[in-house]
Design an enzyme around this catalytic site. Structure first.
Site: not given
Ligand SMILES: Cc1cc2nc3c(=O)[nH]c(=O)nc-3n(C[C@H](O)[C@H](O)[C@H](O)COP(=O)(O)OP(=O)(O)OC[C@H]3O[C@@H](n4cnc5c(N)ncnc54)[C@H](O)[C@@H]3O)c2cc1C
Length: 301
Positions: A125, A175, A178, A192
């Site tokens: 991650d 991967r 956002k 955003k």
């Protein structure tokens, strides 16, 4: 919400409150790995694969990191034995990155070996931007020795396009997400719509590389309109549907994930478990204000 996610007092107390425990069930089937495994087995008929993650981050003692390694090794073995994809995602700070990067790398090597043994996959991650450089270094070292390892990278960071360029010679597995952390405007797009634009630009840039076999790409998002645009581009380039993998979080837009699976895309849901869910859960609430109303309903019965 993101400030609350990193507040130590709240992190200690909120997990004991009944309404919070009830509310978190929406995003995780249970605190034990057995619940995650059961959820993965239940999703198999829908062609939705699994990606397990034991929640936890920022360990302060290397013995805790060693326990995580042992646990994740057992997850690879248990998932394989149950006939479920042995695919696991880990956070570098859960494996000791705040204390010793060399030990963290050794821990990752051990887990990559465990993944290879069962033909599984180890994912790393990406955490807050204070860890981006260190995490990229860990992944590069890992990828030099192991095939079945992937890395999450975040479209909200300005640096990500350059990072992808540096990763490409490694033939990486990426991967694209956002980004879930509170970042200052000098490091990440504050709006955003700019994050979304960068997500589209980065994935569009990576598709020809995917076609040339230079990388493996996974879209880690629930943004179905975005996924449809990207898969449309992929189709125009003649990329097989099964090569564009989509990953979502357990409990979010599962119907859409099942639809993508039925259409031939490789799909996977990230199933989180473990008692250390507080910070992770707060980041999920921050992503969508409507989730806070859901918590409030649990609070008032
Ligand atoms: C498989 C996977 C792995 C991830 N790994 C990382 C990582 O390593 N590092 C990292 O920083 N981030 C990670 N993330 C989180 C990611 O960065 C985003 O914060 C998160 O996915 C929300 O953004 P989105 O792409 O879904 O798009 P958004 O534009 O935020 O959401 C699109 C739509 O999806 C739905 N949705 C999104 N989030 C939620 C939610 N929490 N609850 C209910 N509905 C929701 C809403 O309907 C929303 O309109 C991961 C996400 C996934 C799916």
């Amino acid at each position: 919400m993101l400030w609350c996610a990193s507040n130590p007092w709240l992190a200690e107390h909120v997990p004991n409150w009944g309404f919070a425990r009830r509310a978190v069930k929406r995003f995780m089937p249970g605190e034990e790995f057995a619940s995650a495994l059961k959820a993965a087995e239940d999703s198999k008929p829908k062609q939705i694969g699994a990606l397990f993650t034991q929640l936890g981050e920022n360990v302060t003692d290397l013995s805790e990191a060693a326990e995580v390694v042992e646990h994740v090794e057992s997850v690879f073995a248990q998932a394989a034995a149950a006939g479920v994809d042995p695919v696991v995602s880990v956070k570098p700070t859960h494996l000791g990155l705040d204390i010793d990067p060399a030990v963290t790398l050794a821990n990752l090597h051990r887990l990559a070996e465990a993944a290879e043994k069962v033909k599984g996959y180890l994912w790393v991650d990406m955490e807050g931007s204070a860890y981006t450089d260190a995490t990229l270094e860990l992944y590069s070292a890992l990828r030099h020795k192991h095939e079945r390892v992937g890395l999450a990278i975040q479209a909200y960071l300005y640096r990500t396009a350059a990072d992808i360029g540096r990763l490409l010679p490694l033939n990486p597995t990426i991967r694209l997400v956002k980004g879930a952390y509170a970042e200052p405007p000098d490091r990440a797009f504050p709006a955003k719509r700019d994050v979304d634009a960068n997500y589209l630009a980065l994935s569009t840039f990576m598709l020809p590389e995917l076609k040339r076999g230079k990388l493996r790409l996974v879209l880690g998002t629930h943004d179905v309109a975005m996924i449809r645009r990207i898969t449309g581009f992929a189709e125009a380039l003649g990329i097989e549907r099964s090569q564009v993998e989509v990953n979502m979080l357990y409990g979010i837009r599962t119907d859409q994930l099942a639809k993508l699976a039925a259409e031939g895309h490789t799909t996977r849901q990230l199933i989180a478990y473990g008692p250390a869910w507080y910070g992770w859960y707060l980041r999920r609430l921050a992503e969508r204000p409507a989730n806070v109303l859901f918590v409030a309903r649990q609070m008032f019965g």
